[in-house]
Design a protein around this motif. Structure first.
Motif, PDB file in Angstrom:
ATOM      1  N   PHE A 197     -14.480  -5.999  -2.854  1.00 57.83           N
ATOM      2  CA  PHE A 197     -15.708  -6.666  -2.419  1.00 57.83           C
ATOM      3  C   PHE A 197     -16.520  -7.152  -3.618  1.00 57.83           C
ATOM      4  O   PHE A 197     -17.001  -8.288  -3.631  1.00 57.83           O
ATOM      5  N   LEU A 198     -16.678  -6.304  -4.630  1.00 59.42           N
ATOM      6  CA  LEU A 198     -17.403  -6.717  -5.839  1.00 59.42           C
ATOM      7  C   LEU A 198     -16.714  -7.908  -6.504  1.00 59.42           C
ATOM      8  O   LEU A 198     -17.373  -8.837  -6.973  1.00 59.42           O
ATOM      9  N   GLY A 199     -15.390  -7.883  -6.529  1.00 58.13           N
ATOM     10  CA  GLY A 199     -14.638  -9.014  -7.074  1.00 58.13           C
ATOM     11  C   GLY A 199     -14.922 -10.294  -6.314  1.00 58.13           C
ATOM     12  O   GLY A 199     -15.093 -11.366  -6.906  1.00 58.13           O
ATOM     13  N   ALA A 200     -15.012 -10.188  -4.990  1.00 60.29           N
ATOM     14  CA  ALA A 200     -15.308 -11.364  -4.166  1.00 60.29           C
ATOM     15  C   ALA A 200     -16.689 -11.924  -4.469  1.00 60.29           C
ATOM     16  O   ALA A 200     -16.869 -13.137  -4.595  1.00 60.29           O
ATOM     17  N   VAL A 201     -17.664 -11.042  -4.619  1.00 61.54           N
ATOM     18  CA  VAL A 201     -19.035 -11.488  -4.912  1.00 61.54           C
ATOM     19  C   VAL A 201     -19.099 -12.146  -6.292  1.00 61.54           C
ATOM     20  O   VAL A 201     -19.676 -13.234  -6.448  1.00 61.54           O
ATOM     21  N   VAL A 202     -18.503 -11.496  -7.290  1.00 67.74           N
ATOM     22  CA  VAL A 202     -18.517 -12.044  -8.651  1.00 67.74           C
ATOM     23  C   VAL A 202     -17.831 -13.410  -8.683  1.00 67.74           C
ATOM     24  O   VAL A 202     -18.361 -14.370  -9.251  1.00 67.74           O
ATOM     25  N   ALA A 203     -16.675 -13.510  -8.063  1.00 67.89           N
ATOM     26  CA  ALA A 203     -15.949 -14.782  -8.057  1.00 67.89           C
ATOM     27  C   ALA A 203     -16.716 -15.853  -7.285  1.00 67.89           C
ATOM     28  O   ALA A 203     -16.748 -17.018  -7.697  1.00 67.89           O
ATOM     29  N   GLY A 204     -17.332 -15.484  -6.177  1.00 70.07           N
ATOM     30  CA  GLY A 204     -18.114 -16.446  -5.404  1.00 70.07           C
ATOM     31  C   GLY A 204     -19.284 -17.000  -6.188  1.00 70.07           C
ATOM     32  O   GLY A 204     -19.544 -18.210  -6.177  1.00 70.07           O
ATOM     33  N   VAL A 205     -19.986 -16.134  -6.899  1.00 72.08           N
ATOM     34  CA  VAL A 205     -21.115 -16.588  -7.727  1.00 72.08           C
ATOM     35  C   VAL A 205     -20.598 -17.486  -8.848  1.00 72.08           C
ATOM     36  O   VAL A 205     -21.189 -18.539  -9.143  1.00 72.08           O
ATOM     37  N   LEU A 237      -9.130   4.443  -0.545  1.00 70.44           N
ATOM     38  CA  LEU A 237      -9.352   3.173   0.148  1.00 70.44           C
ATOM     39  C   LEU A 237     -10.797   2.679   0.060  1.00 70.44           C
ATOM     40  O   LEU A 237     -11.018   1.498  -0.233  1.00 70.44           O
ATOM     41  N   PRO A 238     -11.823   3.507   0.276  1.00 71.57           N
ATOM     42  CA  PRO A 238     -13.196   2.998   0.150  1.00 71.57           C
ATOM     43  C   PRO A 238     -13.500   2.459  -1.251  1.00 71.57           C
ATOM     44  O   PRO A 238     -14.151   1.423  -1.388  1.00 71.57           O
ATOM     45  N   THR A 239     -13.026   3.144  -2.276  1.00 76.15           N
ATOM     46  CA  THR A 239     -13.246   2.676  -3.650  1.00 76.15           C
ATOM     47  C   THR A 239     -12.522   1.354  -3.884  1.00 76.15           C
ATOM     48  O   THR A 239     -13.060   0.424  -4.490  1.00 76.15           O
ATOM     49  N   MET A 240     -11.300   1.257  -3.387  1.00 71.03           N
ATOM     50  CA  MET A 240     -10.529   0.024  -3.546  1.00 71.03           C
ATOM     51  C   MET A 240     -11.207  -1.131  -2.817  1.00 71.03           C
ATOM     52  O   MET A 240     -11.298  -2.243  -3.349  1.00 71.03           O
ATOM     53  N   PRO A 281       0.796  -1.225   0.000  1.00 68.11           N
ATOM     54  CA  PRO A 281       0.000   0.000   0.000  1.00 68.11           C
ATOM     55  C   PRO A 281       0.831   1.279   0.000  1.00 68.11           C
ATOM     56  O   PRO A 281       1.713   1.461   0.816  1.00 68.11           O
ATOM     57  N   SER A 282       0.542   2.115  -0.943  1.00 63.42           N
ATOM     58  CA  SER A 282       1.078   3.461  -1.017  1.00 63.42           C
ATOM     59  C   SER A 282       0.127   4.233  -1.917  1.00 63.42           C
ATOM     60  O   SER A 282       0.334   4.320  -3.113  1.00 63.42           O
ATOM     61  N   PHE A 283      -0.943   4.716  -1.315  1.00 63.37           N
ATOM     62  CA  PHE A 283      -1.978   5.374  -2.090  1.00 63.37           C
ATOM     63  C   PHE A 283      -2.667   6.391  -1.182  1.00 63.37           C
ATOM     64  O   PHE A 283      -2.608   6.283   0.039  1.00 63.37           O
ATOM     65  N   PRO A 284      -3.319   7.350  -1.803  1.00 57.77           N
ATOM     66  CA  PRO A 284      -4.078   8.308  -0.979  1.00 57.77           C
ATOM     67  C   PRO A 284      -5.191   7.583  -0.232  1.00 57.77           C
ATOM     68  O   PRO A 284      -5.909   6.763  -0.800  1.00 57.77           O
ATOM     69  N   VAL A 285      -5.341   7.873   1.035  1.00 57.05           N
ATOM     70  CA  VAL A 285      -6.330   7.213   1.884  1.00 57.05           C
ATOM     71  C   VAL A 285      -7.744   7.406   1.334  1.00 57.05           C
ATOM     72  O   VAL A 285      -8.594   6.530   1.480  1.00 57.05           O
ATOM     73  N   ARG A 286      -8.007   8.501   0.640  1.00 61.16           N
ATOM     74  CA  ARG A 286      -9.334   8.750   0.086  1.00 61.16           C
ATOM     75  C   ARG A 286      -9.727   7.696  -0.940  1.00 61.16           C
ATOM     76  O   ARG A 286     -10.905   7.529  -1.235  1.00 61.16           O
ATOM     77  N   ARG A 335      -5.636  -1.521  -7.266  1.00 68.50           N
ATOM     78  CA  ARG A 335      -4.274  -0.988  -7.088  1.00 68.50           C
ATOM     79  C   ARG A 335      -3.630  -0.646  -8.424  1.00 68.50           C
ATOM     80  O   ARG A 335      -2.829   0.277  -8.505  1.00 68.50           O
ATOM     81  N   ALA A 336      -3.979  -1.391  -9.474  1.00 65.45           N
ATOM     82  CA  ALA A 336      -3.392  -1.144 -10.799  1.00 65.45           C
ATOM     83  C   ALA A 336      -3.947   0.121 -11.429  1.00 65.45           C
ATOM     84  O   ALA A 336      -3.395   0.606 -12.412  1.00 65.45           O
TER      85      ALA A 336
END
Length: 186
Positions: free
Chosen positions: A21-29, A13-16, A6-11, A88-89
């Motif tokens: 989270f969306l990636g987790a849901v998509v992969a889980g389904v 973080l919610p988007t990341m 991690p080396s990013f603006p804290v603002r 992050r990319a």
């Protein structure tokens, strides 16, 4: 760009976190659906191995439903990691309109690669299963008391290929995200 630590603006973080989270849901389904296909090919892959691995999550569902639960639990984390690395990319730094256009495509790349390489793995497993010599699977047959070894082999290769495909898909998705970032900067 620093993808690994991690080396990013804290603002951001919610988007990341949302992308992960969306990636987790998509992969889980995806995993839940994937394991329905796998269960149809080799129920023993689940009843002799996966259900034992995920016994802690058994809440008494019928076998096919439990297979979907196992599929979700076995893949959500792949999507979480993929979503995090995609964020992050550069997904998290894109303007909102570009981000929500690129994010589904990014996940689609990972899913497509997982499905294609997983299918290729299943074909490799099918070739091995039809070769007639499954002696290299004798330990599995004995240890897990598998009766339908050819089906088990196909599903084992399908699953291995799917994870390999997801890793390849993540690399391709990161390349895609970087292109989105470059286009957005122009």
């Amino acid at each position: 760009m620093n993808v690994l630590y991690p080396s990013f603006p804290v603002r951001r973080l919610p988007t990341m976190a949302l992308i992960a989270f969306l990636g987790a849901v998509v992969a889980g389904v995806y995993g839940a659906v994937h394991d329905q296909i796998s269960f149809a090919i080799s129920p023993e892959y689940f009843t002799r191995m996966k259900f034992r691995q995920f016994a802690w999550a058994d809440v008494g569902l019928p076998p096919r439903a439990f297979a979907s639960e196992v599929g979700f639990l076995g893949t959500w984390w792949v999507g979480l990691v993929a979503g995090w690395f995609a964020a992050r990319a550069g997904l998290a730094e894109l303007p909102r309109s570009d981000r929500w256009r690129c994010t589904p495509r990014c996940f689609g790349i990972v899913l497509a690669a997982a499905a294609v390489v997983g299918s290729a793995g299943a074909l490799v497993g099918l070739v091995e299963a039809r070769s007639g010599d499954l002696s290299s699977w004798d330990d599995v047959r004995t240890l897990l008391e598998v009766e339908d070894v050819p089906g088990f082999v196909v599903v084992a290769y399908l699953h291995g290929g799917g994870y390999l495909g997801a890793a390849l898909g993540l690399i391709l998705a990161i390349v895609y995200v970087r292109r989105c970032v470059t286009r957005a900067a122009l």
